[in-house]
Write an enzyme that holds these catalytic residues in place. Structure first.
Site, PDB file in Angstrom:
ATOM      1  N   ARG A 106       0.827  -1.212   0.000  1.00 19.73           N
ATOM      2  CA  ARG A 106       0.000   0.000   0.000  1.00 19.73           C
ATOM      3  C   ARG A 106       0.865   1.268   0.000  1.00 19.73           C
ATOM      4  O   ARG A 106       0.611   2.215   0.734  1.00 19.73           O
ATOM      5  CB  ARG A 106      -0.955   0.031   1.212  1.00 19.73           C
ATOM      6  CG  ARG A 106      -1.845  -1.170   1.336  1.00 19.73           C
ATOM      7  CD  ARG A 106      -2.826  -1.352   0.191  1.00 19.73           C
ATOM      8  NE  ARG A 106      -3.478  -2.637   0.320  1.00 19.73           N
ATOM      9  CZ  ARG A 106      -3.034  -3.745  -0.286  1.00 19.73           C
ATOM     10  NH1 ARG A 106      -1.979  -3.720  -1.091  1.00 19.73           N
ATOM     11  NH2 ARG A 106      -3.669  -4.893  -0.127  1.00 19.73           N
ATOM     12  N   SER A 116     -10.700  -2.160   4.068  1.00 19.59           N
ATOM     13  CA  SER A 116      -9.947  -2.450   5.299  1.00 19.59           C
ATOM     14  C   SER A 116      -9.444  -1.135   5.866  1.00 19.59           C
ATOM     15  O   SER A 116      -8.767  -0.387   5.160  1.00 19.59           O
ATOM     16  CB  SER A 116      -8.740  -3.336   4.999  1.00 19.59           C
ATOM     17  OG  SER A 116      -9.183  -4.551   4.486  1.00 19.59           O
ATOM     18  N   GLU A 149      -4.808   2.301   6.865  1.00 21.17           N
ATOM     19  CA  GLU A 149      -4.555   2.192   5.421  1.00 21.17           C
ATOM     20  C   GLU A 149      -5.297   3.334   4.719  1.00 21.17           C
ATOM     21  O   GLU A 149      -4.857   3.882   3.722  1.00 21.17           O
ATOM     22  CB  GLU A 149      -5.083   0.841   4.916  1.00 21.17           C
ATOM     23  CG  GLU A 149      -4.983   0.715   3.409  1.00 21.17           C
ATOM     24  CD  GLU A 149      -5.451  -0.636   2.876  1.00 21.17           C
ATOM     25  OE1 GLU A 149      -5.257  -1.649   3.569  1.00 21.17           O
ATOM     26  OE2 GLU A 149      -5.997  -0.655   1.763  1.00 21.17           O
TER      27      GLU A 149
HETATM   28  C1  LIG Z   1     -15.593  -2.192  -0.178  1.00 19.62           C
HETATM   29  C2  LIG Z   1     -14.139  -1.862  -0.409  1.00 19.62           C
HETATM   30  C3  LIG Z   1     -13.255  -2.890  -0.659  1.00 19.62           C
HETATM   31  C4  LIG Z   1     -11.895  -2.594  -0.875  1.00 19.62           C
HETATM   32  N1  LIG Z   1     -11.029  -3.613  -1.117  1.00 19.62           N
HETATM   33  C5  LIG Z   1      -9.729  -3.339  -1.339  1.00 19.62           C
HETATM   34  C6  LIG Z   1      -8.800  -4.409  -1.591  1.00 19.62           C
HETATM   35  O1  LIG Z   1      -9.150  -5.579  -1.653  1.00 19.62           O
HETATM   36  N2  LIG Z   1      -7.509  -4.075  -1.789  1.00 19.62           N
HETATM   37  C7  LIG Z   1      -7.060  -2.777  -1.764  1.00 19.62           C
HETATM   38  O2  LIG Z   1      -5.861  -2.535  -1.968  1.00 19.62           O
HETATM   39  N3  LIG Z   1      -7.911  -1.757  -1.517  1.00 19.62           N
HETATM   40  C8  LIG Z   1      -9.220  -2.006  -1.307  1.00 19.62           C
HETATM   41  N4  LIG Z   1     -10.088  -0.973  -1.052  1.00 19.62           N
HETATM   42  C9  LIG Z   1      -9.563   0.406  -0.948  1.00 19.62           C
HETATM   43  C10 LIG Z   1      -9.548   1.199  -2.273  1.00 19.62           C
HETATM   44  O3  LIG Z   1     -10.558   0.748  -3.167  1.00 19.62           O
HETATM   45  C11 LIG Z   1      -8.185   1.128  -2.955  1.00 19.62           C
HETATM   46  O4  LIG Z   1      -7.158   1.676  -2.129  1.00 19.62           O
HETATM   47  C12 LIG Z   1      -8.170   1.872  -4.284  1.00 19.62           C
HETATM   48  O5  LIG Z   1      -6.964   1.620  -4.949  1.00 19.62           O
HETATM   49  C13 LIG Z   1      -8.333   3.393  -4.120  1.00 19.62           C
HETATM   50  O6  LIG Z   1      -8.601   3.942  -5.399  1.00 19.62           O
HETATM   51  P1  LIG Z   1      -9.440   5.280  -5.561  1.00 19.62           P
HETATM   52  O7  LIG Z   1      -9.424   5.645  -6.996  1.00 19.62           O
HETATM   53  O8  LIG Z   1     -10.777   5.144  -4.947  1.00 19.62           O
HETATM   54  O9  LIG Z   1      -8.536   6.293  -4.746  1.00 19.62           O
HETATM   55  P2  LIG Z   1      -9.019   7.438  -3.721  1.00 19.62           P
HETATM   56  O10 LIG Z   1      -9.670   6.838  -2.545  1.00 19.62           O
HETATM   57  O11 LIG Z   1      -9.762   8.484  -4.462  1.00 19.62           O
HETATM   58  O12 LIG Z   1      -7.609   8.009  -3.288  1.00 19.62           O
HETATM   59  C14 LIG Z   1      -6.760   7.267  -2.430  1.00 19.62           C
HETATM   60  C15 LIG Z   1      -5.399   7.976  -2.413  1.00 19.62           C
HETATM   61  O13 LIG Z   1      -4.865   7.894  -3.727  1.00 19.62           O
HETATM   62  C16 LIG Z   1      -4.619   9.192  -4.266  1.00 19.62           C
HETATM   63  N5  LIG Z   1      -4.918   9.103  -5.694  1.00 19.62           N
HETATM   64  C17 LIG Z   1      -6.025   8.603  -6.284  1.00 19.62           C
HETATM   65  N6  LIG Z   1      -5.898   8.612  -7.613  1.00 19.62           N
HETATM   66  C18 LIG Z   1      -4.670   9.138  -7.870  1.00 19.62           C
HETATM   67  C19 LIG Z   1      -3.944   9.409  -9.055  1.00 19.62           C
HETATM   68  N7  LIG Z   1      -4.447   9.162 -10.271  1.00 19.62           N
HETATM   69  N8  LIG Z   1      -2.709   9.955  -8.938  1.00 19.62           N
HETATM   70  C20 LIG Z   1      -2.184  10.222  -7.727  1.00 19.62           C
HETATM   71  N9  LIG Z   1      -2.824   9.995  -6.569  1.00 19.62           N
HETATM   72  C21 LIG Z   1      -4.050   9.451  -6.648  1.00 19.62           C
HETATM   73  C22 LIG Z   1      -5.518  10.144  -3.497  1.00 19.62           C
HETATM   74  O14 LIG Z   1      -5.017  11.459  -3.459  1.00 19.62           O
HETATM   75  C23 LIG Z   1      -5.514   9.472  -2.123  1.00 19.62           C
HETATM   76  O15 LIG Z   1      -4.378   9.861  -1.371  1.00 19.62           O
HETATM   77  C24 LIG Z   1     -11.442  -1.241  -0.841  1.00 19.62           C
HETATM   78  C25 LIG Z   1     -12.360  -0.206  -0.596  1.00 19.62           C
HETATM   79  C26 LIG Z   1     -13.698  -0.517  -0.390  1.00 19.62           C
HETATM   80  C27 LIG Z   1     -14.664   0.610  -0.143  1.00 19.62           C
END
Ligand SMILES: Cc1cc2nc3c(=O)[nH]c(=O)nc-3n(C[C@H](O)[C@H](O)[C@H](O)COP(=O)(O)OP(=O)(O)OC[C@H]3O[C@@H](n4cnc5c(N)ncnc54)[C@H](O)[C@@H]3O)c2cc1C
Length: 301
Positions: A176, A226, A296
């Site tokens: 992560r 998580s 996380e």
């Molecule tokens: C039900 C559920 C299940 C999940 N299961 C998992 C799992 O199995 N494994 C896992 O790893 N995660 C999981 N997650 C967490 C999440 O989906 C991941 O961390 C995902 O990669 C975040 O992507 P996002 O586009 O939503 O980022 P955001 O939540 O919008 O952003 C997260 C961080 O990334 C940064 N960011 C986002 N996009 C960019 C970009 N293009 N460039 C630079 N920085 C950026 C943001 O500034 C922020 O700091 C889960 C979440 C939920 C709600």
């Protein structure tokens, strides 16, 4: 005044602009006060220009993906929240298993494209609700896989306005973790390399992972997945459960009864509720097990 003028300039770049945008509408936790300005850029070029405008005005910028790993403060976000449009119909091209994709693309769209083209490697990611960019930034992973396993390179925008193609080793992807966190860079596209496989076998693995998620995770409630990172040698959920904290509630926030690694919004939870619950969980787990739980989820504002 500064923001009104900036909003006008962003619209001239074909960006969608919303003033006082409630972040609760843009995060999977359904928590967060207003962002002064939420700007959705149609493409990487426009995003670069918005960043330059913010730099000139010394305005803080938060980059938003799909908001699935964020806990935004009840006071909201000052300055600009920038995101890339997540065009679900974006034309993806695949050559010899190599796919180049825009960062705003939902990860599930990429997973389905891979499946439909008989390509293996992204099955673990099916069900992770973020964008491709968010997955690279976080090195998202599940069920023994992580984005680092399939990633070749990414294109990123840097705070000084430069754009660079970053090769996998330079991304320093860990659990992560990525170099983009330290560099405050915005990932605008990524290239993945997948392996040919029987489409039915790929589909079966994806469906199996999805089934396991539905069975184990409280997907019926808003959350950010998580809440804590996996401490070395332990599982956060198991430690929390052993501390008797399943169902522990502060305001509208609760340690899920179904999966103690998830903090859920039972309805009307504030950021303050979640933060207070999280620190009490951390204190109790430290007292009971001597293990420090690290969030996380990214705390914003
Ligand atoms: C039900 C559920 C299940 C999940 N299961 C998992 C799992 O199995 N494994 C896992 O790893 N995660 C999981 N997650 C967490 C999440 O989906 C991941 O961390 C995902 O990669 C975040 O992507 P996002 O586009 O939503 O980022 P955001 O939540 O919008 O952003 C997260 C961080 O990334 C940064 N960011 C986002 N996009 C960019 C970009 N293009 N460039 C630079 N920085 C950026 C943001 O500034 C922020 O700091 C889960 C979440 C939920 C709600």
């Amino acid at each position: 005044m500064l923001l009104t003028e900036l909003a006008k300039s962003c619209r001239a770049l074909s960006c969608r602009v919303e003033e006082n945008a409630p972040m609760a509408h843009f995060t999977s936790f359904k928590i967060g006060g207003p962002a002064d300005l939420l700007v959705t850029a149609p493409d990487a070029k426009a995003a670069g220009e918005v960043l330059a405008l913010c730099r000139e005005r010394e305005l803080p910028v938060l980059f938003l993906g799909n908001g699935t790993n964020m806990l935004v403060s009840d006071e909201g976000v000052r300055g600009v929240v920038l995101r890339l449009a997540g065009d679900t119909t974006a034309e993806l091209a695949c050559r010899d298993g190599v796919i180049s994709c825009p960062a705003g693309l939902p990860l599930k769209v990429l997973c389905r494209f891979a499946r439909d083209n008989g390509l293996a490697g992204l099955e673990f990611a099916y069900g992770i609700p973020g964008t491709v960019g968010g997955a690279v930034f976080m090195n998202a992973g599940a069920y023994g896989g992580q984005i680092a396993d399939v990633l070749c390179s990414a294109r990123a925008l840097y705070p000084d306005g430069s754009v660079r193609e970053v090769a996998l080793p330079e991304m320093k992807l860990g659990y992560r973790r990525s170099v983009f966190m330290e560099e405050k860079a915005v990932v605008v596209s990524a290239v993945v390399r997948l392996t040919p496989d029987d489409p039915q076998a790929v589909t079966a693995r994806m469906e199996e992972f999805l089934r396991r998620r539905r069975e184990k995770q409280p997907l019926e409630y808003p959350s950010a997945g998580s809440f804590f990172k996996r401490p070395e040698g332990y599982f956060a959920g198991a430690l929390i459960e052993e501390s008797g904290l399943k169902g522990f509630t502060v305001g509208g926030a609760q340690v899920s009864e179904k999966h103690a690694g998830f903090v859920i919004n039972r309805g009307g939870a504030t950021c303050a509720d979640v933060r207070s619950l999280a620190s009490r969980v951390q204190e109790k787990v430290l007292r009971d097990h001597g293990v420090e739980l690290e969030p996380e989820v990214r705390f914003i504002g």
